[in-house]
Scaffold this motif. Structure first.
Motif, PDB file in Angstrom:
ATOM      1  N   THR A   1       1.403  -1.111  -0.317  1.00  0.00           N
ATOM      2  CA  THR A   1      -0.228   0.173  -0.048  1.00  0.00           C
ATOM      3  C   THR A   1       1.068   1.022   0.390  1.00  0.00           C
ATOM      4  O   THR A   1       1.926   1.443   0.852  1.00  0.00           O
ATOM      5  CB  THR A   1      -0.864  -0.400   0.689  1.00  0.00           C
ATOM      6  OG1 THR A   1      -2.364   1.219   1.251  1.00  0.00           O
ATOM      7  CG2 THR A   1       0.025   0.291   2.275  1.00  0.00           C
ATOM      8  N   LEU A   2       0.920   2.430  -0.634  1.00  0.00           N
ATOM      9  CA  LEU A   2       1.247   3.498  -0.428  1.00  0.00           C
ATOM     10  C   LEU A   2      -0.060   4.508   0.318  1.00  0.00           C
ATOM     11  O   LEU A   2      -1.184   4.547   0.232  1.00  0.00           O
ATOM     12  CB  LEU A   2       0.719   4.041  -1.541  1.00  0.00           C
ATOM     13  CG  LEU A   2       1.937   5.520  -2.733  1.00  0.00           C
ATOM     14  CD1 LEU A   2       3.294   5.166  -1.731  1.00  0.00           C
ATOM     15  CD2 LEU A   2       1.361   5.815  -3.816  1.00  0.00           C
ATOM     16  N   ASN A   3       0.843   4.813   1.140  1.00  0.00           N
ATOM     17  CA  ASN A   3       0.873   6.140   1.455  1.00  0.00           C
ATOM     18  C   ASN A   3       1.177   7.801   1.934  1.00  0.00           C
ATOM     19  O   ASN A   3       2.269   7.861   1.307  1.00  0.00           O
ATOM     20  CB  ASN A   3       1.171   5.537   3.484  1.00  0.00           C
ATOM     21  CG  ASN A   3       0.503   7.169   4.410  1.00  0.00           C
ATOM     22  OD1 ASN A   3      -0.513   7.153   4.626  1.00  0.00           O
ATOM     23  ND2 ASN A   3       1.037   7.928   5.311  1.00  0.00           N
TER      24      ASN A   3
ATOM     25  N   GLY B   1       5.079   7.318   2.216  1.00  0.00           N
ATOM     26  CA  GLY B   1       5.822   6.035   1.649  1.00  0.00           C
ATOM     27  C   GLY B   1       5.013   4.315   1.003  1.00  0.00           C
ATOM     28  O   GLY B   1       3.586   4.431   1.086  1.00  0.00           O
ATOM     29  N   LEU B   2       5.843   3.655   1.067  1.00  0.00           N
ATOM     30  CA  LEU B   2       5.465   2.373   0.480  1.00  0.00           C
ATOM     31  C   LEU B   2       5.665   1.785   1.928  1.00  0.00           C
ATOM     32  O   LEU B   2       6.298   1.477   2.454  1.00  0.00           O
ATOM     33  CB  LEU B   2       6.266   1.740  -0.450  1.00  0.00           C
ATOM     34  CG  LEU B   2       6.043   1.942  -2.356  1.00  0.00           C
ATOM     35  CD1 LEU B   2       7.132   0.994  -3.027  1.00  0.00           C
ATOM     36  CD2 LEU B   2       4.611   1.415  -2.306  1.00  0.00           C
ATOM     37  N   TYR B   3       4.251   0.776   2.063  1.00  0.00           N
ATOM     38  CA  TYR B   3       4.359  -0.602   3.009  1.00  0.00           C
ATOM     39  C   TYR B   3       3.922  -1.823   2.492  1.00  0.00           C
ATOM     40  O   TYR B   3       3.000  -1.885   1.996  1.00  0.00           O
ATOM     41  CB  TYR B   3       3.475   0.011   4.089  1.00  0.00           C
ATOM     42  CG  TYR B   3       3.659   1.593   4.704  1.00  0.00           C
ATOM     43  CD1 TYR B   3       4.680   1.319   5.989  1.00  0.00           C
ATOM     44  CD2 TYR B   3       3.618   3.154   3.665  1.00  0.00           C
ATOM     45  CE1 TYR B   3       4.706   2.445   6.634  1.00  0.00           C
ATOM     46  CE2 TYR B   3       3.622   3.440   5.158  1.00  0.00           C
ATOM     47  CZ  TYR B   3       4.529   4.290   5.958  1.00  0.00           C
ATOM     48  OH  TYR B   3       5.100   5.063   7.144  1.00  0.00           O
ATOM     49  N   TRP B   4       4.563  -2.839   3.122  1.00  0.00           N
ATOM     50  CA  TRP B   4       4.367  -4.176   2.948  1.00  0.00           C
ATOM     51  C   TRP B   4       3.395  -4.462   4.261  1.00  0.00           C
ATOM     52  O   TRP B   4       2.627  -4.304   5.805  1.00  0.00           O
ATOM     53  CB  TRP B   4       5.133  -4.981   3.543  1.00  0.00           C
ATOM     54  CG  TRP B   4       5.338  -6.523   3.247  1.00  0.00           C
ATOM     55  CD1 TRP B   4       5.058  -7.831   4.273  1.00  0.00           C
ATOM     56  CD2 TRP B   4       4.940  -7.224   2.234  1.00  0.00           C
ATOM     57  NE1 TRP B   4       4.647  -8.758   3.356  1.00  0.00           N
ATOM     58  CE2 TRP B   4       4.905  -8.696   2.493  1.00  0.00           C
ATOM     59  CE3 TRP B   4       4.869  -6.940   0.711  1.00  0.00           C
ATOM     60  CZ2 TRP B   4       4.755  -9.712   1.199  1.00  0.00           C
ATOM     61  CZ3 TRP B   4       4.569  -7.671  -0.650  1.00  0.00           C
ATOM     62  CH2 TRP B   4       5.497  -9.294  -0.407  1.00  0.00           C
ATOM     63  N   LEU B   5       2.260  -5.349   3.687  1.00  0.00           N
ATOM     64  CA  LEU B   5       1.318  -5.932   4.137  1.00  0.00           C
ATOM     65  C   LEU B   5       0.918  -7.091   4.652  1.00  0.00           C
ATOM     66  O   LEU B   5       1.051  -7.876   3.635  1.00  0.00           O
ATOM     67  CB  LEU B   5       0.096  -5.704   3.611  1.00  0.00           C
ATOM     68  CG  LEU B   5      -0.193  -3.507   3.381  1.00  0.00           C
ATOM     69  CD1 LEU B   5      -1.613  -3.522   2.398  1.00  0.00           C
ATOM     70  CD2 LEU B   5       0.080  -2.814   4.623  1.00  0.00           C
TER      71      LEU B   5
ATOM     72  N   LEU C   1       8.498   0.142   3.855  1.00  0.00           N
ATOM     73  CA  LEU C   1       9.280  -0.556   2.402  1.00  0.00           C
ATOM     74  C   LEU C   1      10.471   0.547   2.716  1.00  0.00           C
ATOM     75  O   LEU C   1      11.873   0.149   2.531  1.00  0.00           O
ATOM     76  CB  LEU C   1       9.063  -1.445   1.817  1.00  0.00           C
ATOM     77  CG  LEU C   1       8.370  -2.140   1.908  1.00  0.00           C
ATOM     78  CD1 LEU C   1       7.807  -3.096   0.847  1.00  0.00           C
ATOM     79  CD2 LEU C   1       9.353  -3.908   2.380  1.00  0.00           C
ATOM     80  N   PHE C   2       9.671   1.945   2.147  1.00  0.00           N
ATOM     81  CA  PHE C   2      10.009   2.977   1.958  1.00  0.00           C
ATOM     82  C   PHE C   2       9.632   3.789   1.792  1.00  0.00           C
ATOM     83  O   PHE C   2       8.440   3.485   1.565  1.00  0.00           O
ATOM     84  CB  PHE C   2      10.616   2.701   0.123  1.00  0.00           C
ATOM     85  CG  PHE C   2      11.485   3.756  -0.186  1.00  0.00           C
ATOM     86  CD1 PHE C   2      12.828   4.143   0.473  1.00  0.00           C
ATOM     87  CD2 PHE C   2      10.707   4.925  -0.739  1.00  0.00           C
ATOM     88  CE1 PHE C   2      13.485   4.900  -0.271  1.00  0.00           C
ATOM     89  CE2 PHE C   2      11.466   5.882  -1.166  1.00  0.00           C
ATOM     90  CZ  PHE C   2      12.814   6.202  -1.611  1.00  0.00           C
ATOM     91  N   THR C   3       9.979   4.557   2.955  1.00  0.00           N
ATOM     92  CA  THR C   3       9.170   6.197   2.627  1.00  0.00           C
ATOM     93  C   THR C   3      10.076   6.758   3.159  1.00  0.00           C
ATOM     94  O   THR C   3      11.541   6.902   3.281  1.00  0.00           O
ATOM     95  CB  THR C   3       8.554   5.961   5.114  1.00  0.00           C
ATOM     96  OG1 THR C   3       9.825   5.902   5.795  1.00  0.00           O
ATOM     97  CG2 THR C   3       7.953   4.326   4.971  1.00  0.00           C
ATOM     98  N   GLU C   4       9.855   8.113   3.971  1.00  0.00           N
ATOM     99  CA  GLU C   4      10.799   9.632   3.355  1.00  0.00           C
ATOM    100  C   GLU C   4      11.549   9.846   4.579  1.00  0.00           C
ATOM    101  O   GLU C   4      12.311  10.233   4.747  1.00  0.00           O
ATOM    102  CB  GLU C   4       9.725  10.891   3.438  1.00  0.00           C
ATOM    103  CG  GLU C   4       9.022  10.703   4.692  1.00  0.00           C
ATOM    104  CD  GLU C   4       7.642  12.187   4.259  1.00  0.00           C
ATOM    105  OE1 GLU C   4       7.917  12.865   3.867  1.00  0.00           O
ATOM    106  OE2 GLU C   4       6.657  11.496   5.649  1.00  0.00           O
TER     107      GLU C   4
END
Length: 226
Positions: free
Chosen positions: A76-78, A86-90, A220-223
């Protein structure tokens, strides 16, 4: 006299054959060199062609994998301010998943709160009961915990959460309501929170049911990871 003529006549013939043979060797050597260059060039072209195909396949795979993961609900993208953009793994949530305080979850909210969030464009349209997209929030209290909401903020078991005071109006001046009260969370209920002044969370709509929690999220990858 005849012997001289024979020797004389043989000499040019011998020189001609030698020259001809040498020329033949040079032509053969030249042909071999040209064929070698062509062969090497063709090998390089084939290798370059295979390399280009490999690059294209890698790019296609790099594009396809995220699409599949988004479609299957594993990414998911927040883009909200409640948690880092950023991107999050669920990881799928079920009744066996332990939900300790501080876990980040993807969750739907009570339908009345979902309708408000959707109507005011706090979130986009999505798959939750009221038609809104799920929220990313932190779990800060669970079954048996005491939560007190006041104008000063939210306290869990006597400890006040930072940046938790409810607002009376949102960013464009629309009224917000947070009931000042004490909650004792029942089995299967959890309190949602984000350390952001305008976070739309349980301070406004109370606890959420376990059945509304969809997944546990991991960045996964955030600011904040740049």
């Amino acid at each position: 006299m005849l012997r001289r003529i024979e020797l004389h006549s043989c000499a040019p013939s011998s020189r001609w054959r030698t020259t001809s043979t040498a020329g033949s060797h040079r032509r053969t050597s030249g042909q071999w060199t040209t064929q070698t260059v062509k062969s090497r060039s063709m090998r390089r072209m084939r290798m370059w062609g295979r390399g280009r195909i490999a690059v294209v396949l890698c790019l296609m795979l790099a594009l396809l994998v995220p699409i599949v993961l988004f479609a299957t609900g594993r990414l998911t993208l927040n883009v909200t301010a409640s948690v880092p953009v950023g991107l999050y793994w669920l990881d799928r949530f079920d009744s066996r998943t332990a939900l300790g305080n501080g876990r980040l979850v993807l969750t739907c909210v009570p339908p009345a709160a979902g309708r408000v969030a959707l109507a005011r464009h706090y979130v986009e349209s999505g798959s939750c009961q009221a038609g809104e997209t799920p929220f990313l929030k932190y779990v800060v209290a669970g079954p048996g915990d005491q939560v007190v909401v006041s104008a000063a903020g939210v306290a869990v078991n006597g400890e006040r959460l930072r940046i938790s005071a409810p607002l009376t109006r949102d960013s464009v001046g629309r009224s917000l309501y947070a009931e000042a009260r004490m909650y004792r969370l029942a089995a299967g209920n959890f309190w949602l929170y984000a350390p952001e002044v305008r976070s739309y969370d349980s301070r406004y709509f109370g606890p959420v049911a376990q059945v509304d929690i969809l997944a546990v999220a991991r960045p996964l990858f955030t600011e904040h990871q740049r």
